[in-house]
Design an enzyme around this catalytic site. Structure first.
Site, PDB file in Angstrom:
ATOM      1  N   ASN A  47      17.784  -6.717 -65.563  1.00 20.90           N
ATOM      2  CA  ASN A  47      17.712  -7.991 -64.845  1.00 20.90           C
ATOM      3  C   ASN A  47      19.105  -8.607 -64.781  1.00 20.90           C
ATOM      4  O   ASN A  47      19.524  -9.322 -65.670  1.00 20.90           O
ATOM      5  CB  ASN A  47      16.708  -8.909 -65.555  1.00 20.90           C
ATOM      6  N   CYS A 104      18.537 -12.994 -62.460  1.00 21.32           N
ATOM      7  CA  CYS A 104      17.973 -14.312 -62.687  1.00 21.32           C
ATOM      8  C   CYS A 104      19.052 -15.393 -62.570  1.00 21.32           C
ATOM      9  O   CYS A 104      20.018 -15.376 -63.318  1.00 21.32           O
ATOM     10  CB  CYS A 104      17.323 -14.346 -64.066  1.00 21.32           C
ATOM     11  N   THR A 156      15.857 -13.740 -57.065  1.00 17.67           N
ATOM     12  CA  THR A 156      15.662 -15.020 -56.373  1.00 17.67           C
ATOM     13  C   THR A 156      16.978 -15.673 -55.960  1.00 17.67           C
ATOM     14  O   THR A 156      18.032 -15.377 -56.514  1.00 17.67           O
ATOM     15  CB  THR A 156      14.882 -15.983 -57.266  1.00 17.67           C
ATOM     16  N   CYS A 189      19.062 -18.096 -17.014  1.00 21.70           N
ATOM     17  CA  CYS A 189      18.545 -17.522 -18.268  1.00 21.70           C
ATOM     18  C   CYS A 189      19.538 -16.539 -18.869  1.00 21.70           C
ATOM     19  O   CYS A 189      19.909 -15.549 -18.243  1.00 21.70           O
ATOM     20  CB  CYS A 189      17.211 -16.809 -18.013  1.00 21.70           C
ATOM     21  N   CYS A 246      12.756 -19.533 -26.184  1.00 22.72           N
ATOM     22  CA  CYS A 246      11.428 -19.858 -25.627  1.00 22.72           C
ATOM     23  C   CYS A 246      10.357 -18.958 -26.215  1.00 22.72           C
ATOM     24  O   CYS A 246       9.256 -19.409 -26.533  1.00 22.72           O
ATOM     25  CB  CYS A 246      11.449 -19.765 -24.102  1.00 22.72           C
ATOM     26  N   CYS A 292       7.192 -20.535 -28.508  1.00 23.46           N
ATOM     27  CA  CYS A 292       5.885 -20.520 -27.820  1.00 23.46           C
ATOM     28  C   CYS A 292       4.769 -20.316 -28.836  1.00 23.46           C
ATOM     29  O   CYS A 292       4.810 -19.385 -29.632  1.00 23.46           O
ATOM     30  CB  CYS A 292       5.860 -19.402 -26.778  1.00 23.46           C
TER      31      CYS A 292
END
Lengths: 433, 441
Positions: free
Chosen positions: A135, A138, A204, A379, A385, A389
């Protein structure tokens, strides 16, 4: 019938779904329930040296919610296991004896000296566990004491400790990486240099989820104060996917097995990690949000997809998306799309218009009868968009085939790809003549 | 033994006190905080939202729902009241299925609109329950406006004028304020005397005086008012009703029945027929029919001369009636009565609609009847003399101006009235703005 059998860093499990080192894997009781539910393996909640650490006695978790209060992000200030080492080792041995076909990997975090590692590794071996996970991720509490991400943020330390561990055990060694760094490739390379059998990521993300507007304390609040915690859950998945891909496509680490972690909630999420090069996946927050039963959906979903795609085993498609991850400069600038709105599916909320008009390129017009239409001349195909949507599939991006004219630029779409390295506007572009 | 549902004739106390309490409780109770948060989540925050367009008062619905969802229901209430000071009553009484909710894009998408009406009630109740009135008056202008009628149009007009610093004097024919909000809405839609509470809350703005039991009926009165006041607003509603030319003591006006229910302190005192027929096809007919059933009538029939699709009542209201056991008899027109005493029958003639016109055909129906409620429309009671009238209603323009300078009008008494609280509120408010502009010149 496809098989979900998995072998990761030499460790076998009946499916590639492991529970990550976290509260769900802190005790024999929980782990047994997980195995009964169908999880392929667990990484036992991180062990440390006695005297065991203590946790806060107030709230440990903070949250970010999406619509209908679905848990999008969870943050914790819990430390490694707060039970005596001996108790955990005894339970690990018992679990492995009861579930010999499942993977049991033990997460470890001890002070940054070789003697500490030499002390704990034989005790873990004695449990018949399948491997260890270091680990180095952490980000809270333990890092203040020179462990966890304090090691993971310094590649030289990662290499040093990994080497200590490898030279003191026969077990496979997985190095768990912290995302709280600027470039994930350096710690991954260091782990490999130290002899790691695999890396797992992401741990994390350092975070403060919210501030109480009445008490002015960060949440979770301990007597009016808070501290940064580790953020996980669906909200971090994009960060994790990118980091996994970065390691998978790095020449120095492309052959290093990766256990993918970070916001995996459904079989789809898991499959994305596998396609980006992960050999298996680890899940935590989704189980903490819904319980262990979700593994049934993970298994059935992945099996159905494999069946549809005619894949026989997990290794058939592992990493298939890696070669499609590239640098921006290699993207084809002659690939032109335009947004298209399906009038039959449109429910006329006008969100596409609002965001295009206010924040983008004024490329959507409201026609009479409240119908919305894309103005091809404006465009730029930004996709906003599509993203806002509420009806899936209502707005799509349609490719302009070579030979068609892009009304915005007035240029005919070229069938030959052109990327930035070849573009005339790039003063550093490579020219062939 | 007391009376029962099956006791012949027209009798009070057919049900137990508990049954009355259940039957006349809130038909659509307020949302809990959790329910409101879940529902508010469903709003898409549409651009130029169809729900806003569909609301006669133009409440910024996506904004107030977003304010609820971010934990600020008081701000949501303020958003509602900015457009509609009677937003609390409208949340209870609006036919939302024909207005905001009917236009909701989620109605299109899932046939399940966002429950805008109930969310509105959640917000307005939050503020009103705390007895907070969120508006202050502008500096006094010294102007005074006469408002005739204290229904939704008159109240909305008065409040907006008061906000602008004008003084208002309301003339109300009845011994209480509120107009149809007080007397014309089915009891189960506005429990706990909400209409009166709302009036009291509205009057907190200040600057509004009122005279009760004060009738302004003719041109002479009106002319006096225009001389004594800086402007006059007529929100007199439709004080009179249409009647059928059938001579029978069993016939009663539905609006009177509904008013009696609203003002009742004990439903057990109200006599109701074992067999009731309601004549009409609008919301009033539904309100009278449903409430007859709730009072303990065994057989209630709503008889309408045209087809179901031509009924003025919304589909939602018609279903409410059917759910409560009210029968619908369409294409039937009342012709007269036969028999006597408890054996009397209403004779109805069958109709067909040919070229849009009602034609009676050779077929009659007889219904046993103890009580008949007429709900066939209301008409102007106010005799306005020189005011231009069209189809029995005061003609106004989009600003609420009548044909006579200095006199504005709004609500059901005008040609733009729609027999809706929310429309009356909008017209009262807009007339107030026009009066304010006029007086500010």
């Amino acid at each position: 019938m496809p098989s979900l059998n998995s072998t990761f860093a030499g460790i076998k499990s009946p499916n590639p779904f492991w529970l990550a080192s976290a509260p769900p894997t802190d005790k024999e009781y929980n782990v047994s329930r997980a195995f009964e539910a169908g999880w392929g393996g667990v990484v036992w909640k991180t062990l440390g040296l006695d005297p065991h650490i203590v946790n806060v006695n107030g709230p440990r978790y903070g949250a970010v919610w999406g619509p209908d209060r679905s848990l999008m992000g969870l943050n914790n200030i819990e430390l490694i296991t707060d039970r005596p080492l001996g108790v955990n080792l005894k339970e690990i041995k018992s679990v492995k004896r009861n579930y010999p076909d499942r993977a049991v990997v033990v997460s470890l975090m001890v002070p940054c000296d070789e003697a500490s590692w030499q002390g704990i590794l034989p005790q873990v071996e004695e449990t018949n566990a399948d491997g260890v996970e270091l680990n180095f991720g952490c980000p809270h509490g333990m890092s203040e004491r020179g462990m966890g991400s304090a090691v993971g943020q310094v590649p030289d330390y990662i290499e040093m400790v990994t080497r200590w561990v490898k030279s003191n055990t026969r077990m496979p060694v997985i190095v768990k990486l912290t995302p709280n760094i600027t470039d994930i490739r350096y710690p991954a390379r260091a782990a490999k240099k130290g002899g790691a059998d695999a890396v797992s990521l992401i741990n994390t993300v350092s975070s403060i989820t919210s501030v109480n507007l009445d008490t002015f304390s960060p949440e979770p609040s301990i007597d009016g104060k808070g501290t940064h915690g580790g953020y996980c859950g669906p909200a971090v998945k994009p960060i994790a996917l990118n980091m996994v891909a970065e390691i998978a496509r790095d020449a120095e680490t492309s052959d290093l097995p990766i256990s993918g972690i970070g916001g995996i909630s459904t079989w789809r999420d898991a499959t994305e990690f596998l396609l980006l090069g992960a050999g298996n996946v680890q899940v935590c927050t989704a189980a903490m949000a819904y319980g262990f039963r979700i593994v049934s959906e993970l298994q059935s979903g992945l099996l159905e997809w494999m069946n549809d795609k005619r894949f026989e085993s997990v290794t058939d498609y592992r990493g298939l998306a890696v070669s499609n991850v590239t640098d921006w400069q290699n993207l084809n600038l002659n690939f032109v799309t335009k947004a298209r709105i399906d009038q039959d599916l449109c429910i006329k909320c006008g969100r596409c218009f609002a965001v295009c008009e206010d924040t983008s390129h004024q490329a959507i017009v409201i026609n009479s009868g409240r119908t919305f239409e894309v103005i091809d001349e404006e465009c730029v195909a930004c996709n906003l968009c599509v993203n806002v949507c509420p009806v899936e599939g209502c707005i799509t991006m349609e490719q302009l085939k070579p030979g068609m004219v892009d009304k915005r630029t007035g240029q005919t779409v070229d069938e030959n790809p052109l990327n930035w390295t070849q573009h005339p506007n790039n003063v550093l572009a490579c020219t062939t003549d | 033994m007391g009376n029962s549902v099956y006791s012949p004739g027209t009798l009070p106390a057919r049900l137990t006190p508990h049954e009355y309490e259940v039957n006349f409780s809130d038909i659509n109770p307020g949302l809990s905080l959790h329910e409101a948060m879940v529902e508010a989540d469903r709003c898409y925050f549409c651009y130029d939202a169809p729900c806003v367009t569909a609301c006669p008062t133009g409440i910024d619905i996506p904004l107030f729902i977003r304010q609820i969802s971010t934990g600020t229901p008081r701000a949501a209430a303020k958003t509602i009241f900015d457009s509609n000071i009677l937003g609390g009553m409208c949340a209870r009484s609006c036919p939302t299925e024909n207005l905001c909710e009917g236009a909701c894009v989620r109605e299109v998408a899932e046939s399940e609109p966002v429950e805008i009406g109930r969310l509105q009630r959640f917000a307005t109740d939050t503020l009103m329950d705390e007895n907070i009135h969120p508006y202050k008056r502008a500096h006094e202008t010294g102007k005074i406006i006469a408002v005739i009628g204290s229904g939704p149009a008159g109240l909305a007009c008065s409040h907006r004028l008061a906000m602008h610093g004008h003084n208002v004097e309301i003339f109300e024919e009845k011994p209480f304020l509120g107009g149809l909000n007080q007397t014309g809405i089915a009891t189960y839609k506005t429990v706990n005397d909400f209409a009166q509470q709302e009036v009291e809350w509205l009057l907190k703005i200040g600057g509004i005086k009122f005279q009760l039991n004060k009738t302004v009926k003719d041109l002479e009165d009106l002319h006096k008012l225009t001389q004594d006041y800086d402007a006059v607003f007529v929100g007199a509603g439709l004080g009179d009703v249409n009647r059928l030319n059938i001579g029978s003591d069993k016939f009663q006006e539905a609006v009177t029945f509904i008013e009696e229910l609203r003002l009742a302190s004990d439903y057990g005192n109200i006599p109701i027929g074992r067999n009731v027929v309601v004549i009409g096809g609008g919301m009033t007919a539904i309100d009278a029919g449903v409430q007859s059933k709730l009072l303990g009538s065994e057989n209630v029939t709503i008889a309408y001369r045209r087809s179901r699709s031509e009924m003025g009542a919304s589909e939602h209201e018609i279903n409410l009636a059917l759910k409560n056991g009210v029968k619908l008899l369409t294409n039937a027109v009342p012709l007269g009565m036969s028999g006597d005493g408890t054996d009397e029958k209403l004779i109805l003639g069958r109709t067909e609609i040919i070229g849009g016109k009602i034609q009676q055909i050779e077929d009659t129906i007889e219904l046993p009847v103890d009580q008949v409620f007429m709900a066939i429309g209301q008409k102007l009671e106010f005799g306005p003399g020189s005011l231009a009238i069209d189809a029995g209603k005061i003609v106004v323009d989009s600003h609420g101006r009548t044909s006579v300078p200095g006199i504005w009008a709004g609500g059901d008494c005008t040609n733009l009235g729609e027999d809706l609280t929310v429309t009356a509120v909008a017209q009262g408010r807009d007339a107030a703005e026009d009066i304010h502009r006029h007086l500010s010149k």
